[in-house]
Design an enzyme around this catalytic site. Structure first.
Site: not given
Length: 123
Positions: A63, A109
């Site tokens: 991206k 995470h």
């Protein structure tokens, strides 16, 4: 100069489901050789978390380049923990144009998700 930024989030269960369906093929499609070697040393739970983090990071890098992961081959990017944090190495000759640039990638995470942020600096 910052040339691009990208971010991505991945559900770890989605990656676990892919591992169940394609236990050897999926990691080989996503990870570089060095990453795959490290992944093989991890526990089953940690494997899905690691893959989710690397998937998110490589998607974020795509991206930042304005391409998305579909235009990159994930195996051409190696993201390994080094002495100063994550080290990015471009392994494919076709991506040499990005290898001289500076990349900053962060992976995090939770119990259910992995998120990554990438900054591409061009000199």
């Amino acid at each position: 100069m910052i040339a691009g930024i990208g971010t991505d989030i991945v559900e770890i269960q989605r990656i676990q489901d892919a591992l169940t369906r394609l236990p050897t093929r999926f990691p080989k499609r996503l990870l570089s050789g060095p990453e795959l070697g490290y992944w093989e040393t991890l526990s089953k739970r940690r494997r899905a978390e690691f893959l989710a983090g690397r998937f998110a990071a490589k998607e974020a890098m795509g991206k930042a380049l304005g391409l998305g992961l579909g235009s990159l081959h994930p195996q051409q990017i190696s993201i390994m923990l080094g002495q100063n944090g994550l080290e990015i190495e471009w392994l494919d000759a076709d991506s040499v144009e990005y290898s001289g640039d500076s990349w900053h990638v962060s992976i995090s995470h939770s119990d259910t998700s992995a998120v990554a942020f990438a900054i591409w600096e061009k000199f």
